[in-house]
Design a protein around this motif. Structure first.
Motif, PDB file in Angstrom:
ATOM      1  N   PHE A   1       1.037  -1.223   0.046  1.00 33.75           N
ATOM      2  CA  PHE A   1      -0.011  -0.050  -0.156  1.00 33.75           C
ATOM      3  C   PHE A   1       1.002   1.499   0.032  1.00 33.75           C
ATOM      4  O   PHE A   1       0.589   2.059  -0.802  1.00 33.75           O
ATOM      5  CB  PHE A   1      -0.849  -0.065   1.017  1.00 33.75           C
ATOM      6  N   LEU A   2       1.823   1.461   0.703  1.00 33.91           N
ATOM      7  CA  LEU A   2       2.704   2.281   0.857  1.00 33.91           C
ATOM      8  C   LEU A   2       3.285   2.609  -0.315  1.00 33.91           C
ATOM      9  O   LEU A   2       3.674   3.891  -1.079  1.00 33.91           O
ATOM     10  CB  LEU A   2       3.763   2.414   2.041  1.00 33.91           C
TER      11      LEU A   2
ATOM     12  N   LEU B   1      21.312   3.344 -11.845  1.00 32.74           N
ATOM     13  CA  LEU B   1      20.921   2.364 -13.197  1.00 32.74           C
ATOM     14  C   LEU B   1      19.449   2.128 -13.054  1.00 32.74           C
ATOM     15  O   LEU B   1      18.738   1.552 -14.230  1.00 32.74           O
ATOM     16  CB  LEU B   1      21.636   1.248 -13.283  1.00 32.74           C
ATOM     17  N   TYR B   2      18.622   2.339 -12.140  1.00 32.10           N
ATOM     18  CA  TYR B   2      17.323   1.816 -11.918  1.00 32.10           C
ATOM     19  C   TYR B   2      16.376   2.731 -12.656  1.00 32.10           C
ATOM     20  O   TYR B   2      16.444   3.882 -13.083  1.00 32.10           O
ATOM     21  CB  TYR B   2      16.736   1.969 -10.544  1.00 32.10           C
ATOM     22  N   ARG B   3      15.244   2.199 -13.193  1.00 36.29           N
ATOM     23  CA  ARG B   3      14.075   2.750 -13.757  1.00 36.29           C
ATOM     24  C   ARG B   3      12.990   2.969 -12.605  1.00 36.29           C
ATOM     25  O   ARG B   3      12.785   1.952 -11.747  1.00 36.29           O
ATOM     26  CB  ARG B   3      13.589   2.231 -14.883  1.00 36.29           C
ATOM     27  N   PHE B   4      12.566   4.179 -12.511  1.00 31.69           N
ATOM     28  CA  PHE B   4      11.461   4.366 -11.360  1.00 31.69           C
ATOM     29  C   PHE B   4      10.214   4.661 -11.989  1.00 31.69           C
ATOM     30  O   PHE B   4       9.781   5.367 -12.757  1.00 31.69           O
ATOM     31  CB  PHE B   4      11.647   5.407 -10.407  1.00 31.69           C
ATOM     32  N   GLN B   5       8.895   4.103 -11.360  1.00 31.02           N
ATOM     33  CA  GLN B   5       7.736   4.385 -11.547  1.00 31.02           C
ATOM     34  C   GLN B   5       7.037   5.455 -10.666  1.00 31.02           C
ATOM     35  O   GLN B   5       7.227   5.176  -9.356  1.00 31.02           O
ATOM     36  CB  GLN B   5       6.683   3.212 -11.739  1.00 31.02           C
ATOM     37  N   ARG B   6       6.217   6.617 -10.983  1.00 26.99           N
ATOM     38  CA  ARG B   6       5.801   7.358 -10.103  1.00 26.99           C
ATOM     39  C   ARG B   6       4.540   6.504  -9.176  1.00 26.99           C
ATOM     40  O   ARG B   6       3.827   5.904  -9.577  1.00 26.99           O
ATOM     41  CB  ARG B   6       5.130   8.490 -10.498  1.00 26.99           C
ATOM     42  N   PRO B   7       4.440   6.693  -8.050  1.00 23.33           N
ATOM     43  CA  PRO B   7       3.273   6.375  -7.116  1.00 23.33           C
ATOM     44  C   PRO B   7       2.090   6.761  -7.488  1.00 23.33           C
ATOM     45  O   PRO B   7       2.128   8.119  -7.822  1.00 23.33           O
ATOM     46  CB  PRO B   7       3.653   6.489  -5.492  1.00 23.33           C
ATOM     47  N   GLY B   8       1.008   5.869  -7.953  1.00 20.64           N
ATOM     48  CA  GLY B   8      -0.192   6.548  -8.506  1.00 20.64           C
ATOM     49  C   GLY B   8      -1.236   7.159  -7.186  1.00 20.64           C
ATOM     50  O   GLY B   8      -2.326   7.440  -7.556  1.00 20.64           O
ATOM     51  N   GLY B   9      -0.803   7.232  -5.976  1.00 23.44           N
ATOM     52  CA  GLY B   9      -1.919   7.596  -5.024  1.00 23.44           C
ATOM     53  C   GLY B   9      -2.572   6.401  -4.315  1.00 23.44           C
ATOM     54  O   GLY B   9      -2.286   5.252  -4.918  1.00 23.44           O
ATOM     55  N   SER B  10      -3.368   6.648  -3.464  1.00 25.29           N
ATOM     56  CA  SER B  10      -3.947   5.441  -2.806  1.00 25.29           C
ATOM     57  C   SER B  10      -4.767   4.692  -3.671  1.00 25.29           C
ATOM     58  O   SER B  10      -5.953   4.950  -4.235  1.00 25.29           O
ATOM     59  CB  SER B  10      -4.883   6.078  -1.558  1.00 25.29           C
ATOM     60  N   PRO B  11      -4.700   3.112  -3.852  1.00 24.19           N
ATOM     61  CA  PRO B  11      -5.211   2.439  -4.735  1.00 24.19           C
ATOM     62  C   PRO B  11      -6.714   2.261  -4.024  1.00 24.19           C
ATOM     63  O   PRO B  11      -7.682   2.009  -4.967  1.00 24.19           O
ATOM     64  CB  PRO B  11      -4.760   1.337  -4.980  1.00 24.19           C
ATOM     65  N   LEU B  12      -6.800   2.211  -2.833  1.00 23.14           N
ATOM     66  CA  LEU B  12      -8.030   1.919  -1.950  1.00 23.14           C
ATOM     67  C   LEU B  12      -9.068   2.899  -2.208  1.00 23.14           C
ATOM     68  O   LEU B  12     -10.306   2.870  -2.303  1.00 23.14           O
ATOM     69  CB  LEU B  12      -7.869   1.630  -0.649  1.00 23.14           C
TER      70      LEU B  12
END
Length: 578
Positions: A104-105, A252-263
């Protein structure tokens, strides 16, 4: 500022991004400074090597505690068998529930990288506390004097369980994120990288198996023969090494933005749909609300194509007359995008596949329960050595280590010629094959038990060698390779982009539920088969029981579950993202 920095700054311009789209990832991933990433400089195997190194060391650390914990509790803390087993079961169950917190976090706020980083520190703190509890004489009971074994004090219990549950919490942030973070290093929109991602999931399981094998052999031997302080200290050291591995790969990592609370997003769809019960869903799905931009409103997520299932949920994306007139589309509790609605639909579609995983996990749980009980009453001597019954699980790990390269290098190319699929088998096909193999494992265990009972004659009394169990362990290892890797890949690929960690955590939850189901079936079987004073299928003296019937029962339950799974898999509709 170097040439690479100049290139990346230019690529932040949307017009330049479109012109050089073949140079950057198409899944919206960023580098550690929040800039678009060049394919040639980041991700792929160059970053995954650090993630795989981290996984080997972290799994060795975890299994270095988990594998032999019951022995530590009985020998060093002087717990009874039942009490120690209950403590370990409770702790193990918690280890598969805490991933919901970390997932979740990761999806809502921190992102996978920082979630792994923070929870790895917690894991290390727990390992260090365990090492102290086993090393400092003040932190554990004194040695037994004759038949008198002093119990641990409340403060000694407190130190031990603080360490254990910090490890459990730390695992909760690592386990659901590490495999999906590794998969994020491959661009979904690039066919070549997407194919490589399938091999990555194979190697993740290979890394887990290597860590588990080292823990169940070398670390267990050190704990038993050298000392528990060193036996816990070495896993703690490996946990430290795993953190170093992880941080070294940061550039070297690729990062994805967190999308906000899925719940929150799920609740918004339900509330919006209920508030528009009286509205009709238009026949033309293009009239449903969606942003005009190429990107989804949800950070870190691609747009999802509309599907015709569960039309009730589509009401959440229907524009009311008032919203059309005022052009006010800002209230997500009244109006949701098609992508947001499809997120919830995808979760609902995955539930039947998820549910059928529970029965497989329950059958797999026999390796740590009835397989071991069966092994304890077999001939375990080899020369002057006595083989622990639990050590036969090593053959399951060896099976996994053998199957990973065989599957990737031999079986997939052969299957590709027949199926036409780049990965040889789809994730659902692979899970189905794993379920079939688990049925044969249960049948093999039942036949071995029949053979064992037939050999237990009054005249000879010669028990069957424990090595007769090798086929059932080897088959279960093969089933694990097909089912669990297929499941891992399925829940990553088919979950909404911004919910991948959460869906991975829910897939892990089936292991905990499988253990509970196994306990329930065992209780029911015991009650029914011991009625009228009968010894039952699984008495304390297995020579008087019918353990083979319990294995055959799980073979039947697994077969019925497989038939249900086939129905669910045929009905399943694959994810379609832009």
């Amino acid at each position: 500022m170097g040439p690479l920095d100049d290139q990346l700054l230019l690529l932040e311009n949307p017009l330049i991004q479109e012109e050089f789209s073949d140079l950057i990832t198409g899944d919206g991933s960023l580098d550690y400074k929040g800039r678009p990433v060049l394919k040639s400089k980041t991700g792929n195997w160059r970053s995954c090597l650090f993630i795989l190194g981290n996984e080997v060391c972290e799994r060795l650390a975890f299994y270095g505690v988990n594998t032999n914990l019951v022995s530590y509790l009985t020998r060093e803390l002087h717990e009874g068998n039942v009490s120690a087993a209950r403590m370990v079961s409770t702790w193990s169950g918690t280890c598969y529930i805490t991933p919901l917190i970390g997932a979740f976090l990761a999806d809502a706020y921190w992102g996978k990288y920082w979630t792994i980083a923070v929870f790895s520190m917690i894991h290390l703190l727990g390992m260090s506390t365990l090492t102290l509890s086993a090393s400092v004489p003040l932190f554990k009971p004194t040695e037994c004097e004759g038949s008198f074994c002093p119990s641990a004090t409340p403060s000694q219990y407190a130190i031990l369980f603080t360490g254990l549950y910090l490890v459990s919490l730390g695992m909760g942030g690592i386990k659901p994120c590490i495999s999906s973070f590794g998969a994020d290093q491959f661009d979904d929109t690039d066919p070549d990288e997407r194919e490589e991602k399938g091999s990555f999931f194979q190697l993740v399981y290979f890394a887990i198996s290597i860590g588990c094998l080292m823990a169940s052999t070398l670390i267990v031997w050190i704990q038993e023969n050298v000392g528990w302080g060193i036996g816990f200290g070495i896993p703690a050291l490996f946990m430290c090494v795993s953190i170093v591995f992880f941080f070294c790969g940061t550039p070297l990592y690729r990062f994805q933005r967190p999308g906000g609370s899925p719940l929150t997003r799920i609740c918004q769809v339900v509330v919006a749909a209920l508030s528009k019960l009286e509205l009709e869903v238009p026949q033309d799905s293009s009239l449903l609300y969606e942003t005009s931009d190429t990107q989804s409103m949800i950070e870190g997520s691609r747009k999802l194509e509309h599907t015709d299932e569960m039309k009730f949920l589509d009401k959440a994306a229907v524009l009311s007359t008032a919203e059309t007139k005022t052009e006010d589309v800002s209230n997500c509790w009244k109006l949701c995008t098609v992508t947001q609605v499809e997120e919830l639909k995808m979760l609902v579609r995955m539930v039947p596949i998820w549910a059928t995983s529970i029965v497989f996990s329950a059958a797999y749980d026999q390796m740590s329960t009835t397989f071991i009980e069966q092994g304890t009453v077999m001939n375990r001597t080899v020369g002057s050595l006595i083989i622990p019954a639990a050590s036969l699980s090593t053959f399951s790990i060896i099976s996994i280590i053998c199957w990973v390269p065989f599957y990737d290098k031999i079986l997939v190319p052969i299957a590709r010629k027949f199926t036409g699929k780049q990965k040889g088998f789809s994730e659902l096909q692979r899970m189905g094959i794993g379920q079939i193999i688990s049925i044969f494992s249960m049948l093999a265990a039942g036949l071995v038990e029949i053979r064992r009972l037939q050999n237990q004659t009054v005249t000879t009394g010669a028990p069957v060698s424990i090595f007769w169990q090798i086929p059932q362990y080897f088959l279960m290892g093969a089933a694990e390779i097909f089912f669990y890797i297929g499941k891992m890949e399925f829940f990553y690929d088919q979950s909404p982009d911004a919910m991948r960690s959460l869906c991975t955590a829910f897939s892990l939850l089936t292991s905990s539920l499988g253990s509970y189901l196994n306990s329930l079936v065992l209780t029911i079987v015991t009650v029914i088969t011991t009625a009228g004073g009968k010894p039952g299928w699984i008495p304390d003296n297995l020579d008087k029981g019918q353990l083979y019937n319990y294995f055959f029962l799980w073979a039947v339950l697994s077969l019925l579950n497989f038939l249900v799974y086939i129905f669910c898999a045929l009905k399943y509709k694959q994810k379609k993202a832009s």
